[in-house]
Structures are given as C-alpha cells and as structure tokens.
Design an enzyme around this catalytic site. Structure first.
Site, short mmCIF file in Angstrom:
data_model
loop_
_atom_site.label_atom_id
_atom_site.label_comp_id
_atom_site.label_asym_id
_atom_site.label_seq_id
_atom_site.Cartn_x
_atom_site.Cartn_y
_atom_site.Cartn_z
CD GLU A 31 10.63 21.35 39.33
OE1 GLU A 31 10.94 22.53 39.63
OE2 GLU A 31 11.12 20.36 39.89
CD GLU A 62 13.95 19.57 41.38
OE1 GLU A 62 13.45 20.70 41.30
OE2 GLU A 62 13.79 18.81 42.37
CD GLN A 84 10.90 26.56 38.35
OE1 GLN A 84 10.81 27.02 39.49
NE2 GLN A 84 9.89 25.99 37.72
CG PHE A 85 16.25 28.90 39.51
CD1 PHE A 85 16.85 30.09 39.15
CD2 PHE A 85 14.88 28.84 39.62
CE1 PHE A 85 16.08 31.22 38.91
CE2 PHE A 85 14.09 29.96 39.39
CZ PHE A 85 14.69 31.15 39.03
CG ASP A 86 21.82 28.03 39.36
OD1 ASP A 86 21.19 28.09 40.43
OD2 ASP A 86 22.16 29.03 38.71
CG PHE A 88 15.70 24.71 42.08
CD1 PHE A 88 16.28 25.24 43.22
CD2 PHE A 88 14.56 25.32 41.59
CE1 PHE A 88 15.75 26.35 43.85
CE2 PHE A 88 14.01 26.44 42.23
CZ PHE A 88 14.62 26.95 43.35
CE1 TYR A 90 24.31 21.71 42.13
CE2 TYR A 90 23.61 22.86 44.10
CZ TYR A 90 24.37 22.82 42.94
OH TYR A 90 25.17 23.88 42.62
CG HIS A 131 16.81 31.19 43.10
ND1 HIS A 131 16.68 30.82 44.42
CD2 HIS A 131 15.59 31.01 42.54
CE1 HIS A 131 15.43 30.45 44.66
NE2 HIS A 131 14.75 30.55 43.53
#
Length: 328
Positions: A31, A62, A84-86, A88, A90, A131
C-alpha cells in the site's frame, strides 16, 4: 572503510535498490509504496527507477497482498511486501502461518517461498491504536518463518539484503522510531548474517539482552550505569528466529547476570523465550535469576501515556540494581 552518517530509512531504501538492481526477480509492492514512496519513504524513488511493474501499489487488502506474494514466490519471483503498520498485518496472518510458513514442509522441499514481509513495528512515535504493536511473538511462534529485527542502519541494510536472498519467508520488523535516527555505517561491507547476534558494548557486571527498538535504550542504560561504576554488556539479538544461543549464552556466562529488554508485553513473549533459554543453558553460571524489562500486559496506551509502557533507562537500571549483588 568508507563510512557515512545515514538513517535506517536510507539504509533500507538502499538495500531494496541494490537488491532490485542485482536480481530482476525482486519485486516490491504494498500500500502506497509506488510513486509515493511509502508512508515512511522507505521505497522512495524505486518505482521511478525500476518501473511500476517492479515497484507498485496494491489495493488495501493485506490478505490479498500476501496471498499474491506467496504465489509469485512459488513461481520464481522474490517479492518484498510492506504491511503499512504492524497491526495492519493481522488480516494477512492466515496466509502467512498457514501457507508461507508451511509450504516448504508441505511440499517436502519442492516449493520454496523466498518472500520478505516488511513490517514497520513497535512504538515510540506517538501513534494511536493499530500503529504501535510489537507483534514479534506471533511470528516467532510459527515454525517455518525467519524473524529479524535490526537496531541500526548497518544491520538494517545487511539483514534486509540477506532476507531478500534467503530461500525462506522472512518477517522483517523495522522499528519505526529508529527510521530517522542517524549513525555511522559502512554499507559496502555491512553483512549481518541471519541467525547471529552482536555484542554492542562489552561489560563485566551484567548482560543486557535486547533487539530492535530496545537496543538503543539498553545502550543508554549501560552508559548511565558506567557513570555509577557498573559495567554492563549489551547484546543485540538481531535475529529472533533463528536465535543465536551461542553468542547470547556466552555473554551471559561471562557476567553471571542477565536482563532481557523488549517493548512487547511480557506474558508469553519473545522476552519470555530468551529468559527461559538463558536460564536453561546458563543456570550454573548465574548469580541471580534472569530478569526482564518489558511493556505491560495491556493494550497499547494512548500517545500521551506510551512513555509509561516503553522500557526506560530508569526501569532498566532499577532492575539491574535488583540482581542480588550482595550474594555475588
């Protein structure tokens, strides 16, 4: 050696660029990683240099990103995807643990999955929920995955180059709060082998064991302890899986005391595993039980409270002071 002062973000960008230049099968997607260059600008310029067929944006999906990457990896490509973030990442967890991690075993070695999942992770940036997760334990618990966490630009470059070249799937955890910290590095000779820890600071009184964003805090604590006449050794794990028992345990045996430091919650964590491994392998050399300084077992707090959650120099030094020095 030609050293230069650069950020971890620059080192990661250069690792991607060098890997893409050296191997046409390396592709980068996720992304906003294309023309924008990523939320943290780690992929800046790659789309323009290599074309949008090798560095491109994907939909906000994702599971689809990782599912596509697994198929590409099984068919001769070397995809590098960014979550894009930790937290995200999952939605892609099932693809990772059920397929990427198990494909080699499922096919009796006939199918490799040379895939890198880049995850900007952990706290320290004043981010809100979703985040700032420290999700390493989920990945480390899954056989078939390598899990890496650099703490400096040189290792970020060397480990990412090694990860992209690996025939196995690698979860590459990038500490967000270290993206723009500058240190001296020689990227031309920066080789950080997967599976090897590093001694960041020598010491004789106790060993601090850390990885990723906790390493600079451990070094700061060791410097503060030196002002008080106490010599603390600092070990940077670097490679969570595979884990370097030899280096870590040799360091602990040399001092007889150990403190494990990590941002993640302490219960059922990577820090728990490290403490257990050290206790099992170094029991007769220990002058005190292995201690830990971790995040608390709570959901990640709001930005104004995150400094209470993160390991600090004071918490580390308080724990070191509690290592039964009178019994040595």
């Amino acid at each position: 050696m030609a050293t230069e002062k650069l950020t971890m973000a620059t080192a990661l960008n250069r690792a991607l660029r060098d890997s893409m230049a050296a191997d046409k099968s390396v592709v980068v997607f996720g992304e906003d990683v294309g023309p924008l260059g990523g939320v943290f600008r780690i992929t800046d310029g790659l789309s323009a240099e290599f074309g949008e067929d090798r560095c491109f944006d994907t939909p906000l999906a994702e599971s689809g990103i990782l599912g596509m990457a697994i198929g590409m990896a099984m068919n001769g490509m070397r995809p590098v995807v960014e979550m894009q973030f930790d937290a995200f990442a999952y939605p892609a967890f099932e693809q990772l643990v059920s397929h990427a991690a198990k494909m080699r075993n499922r096919t009796r070695g006939r199918a490799e999955v040379p895939l890198v999942i880049r995850v900007p992770y952990a706290g320290g940036i004043g981010g809100v929920e979703h985040h700032c997760d420290s999700s390493e334990a989920y990945y480390a618990h899954t056989p078939g995955l390598h899990v890496l966490a650099p703490s400096c630009p040189a290792d970020a470059y060397g480990l990412l180059r090694q990860a992209i070249a690996s025939p196995d799937p690698v979860v590459f955890l990038e500490p967000k709060k270290l993206y723009f910290s500058r240190t001296e590095a020689d990227l031309d000779s920066s080789v950080a082998p997967i599976g090897r820890a590093a001694i960041r600071r020598p010491g004789t009184d106790a060993t601090l064991i850390a990885y990723g964003p906790a390493v600079p805090v451990a070094l700061e604590a060791a410097e503060a302890a030196a002002q008080e006449g106490r010599s603390l050794q600092v070990v940077d794990v670097r490679s969570i899986v595979p884990f370097d028992d030899e280096t870590v345990c040799e360091a602990v045996r040399s001092t007889g005391r150990a403190v494990v430091i990590a941002e993640a919650a302490g219960f059922a964590s990577v820090s728990s595993e490290i403490a257990a491994r050290v206790m099992e392998r170094c029991f007769h050399h220990l002058h005190a039980p292995v201690r830990r300084v971790t995040g608390f077992d709570i959901p990640y707090p709001p930005p104004k409270l995150e400094h209470f959650q993160l390991p600090s120099v004071d918490r580390i030094l308080d724990t070191v002071d509690d290592l039964q020095w009178e019994d040595s």
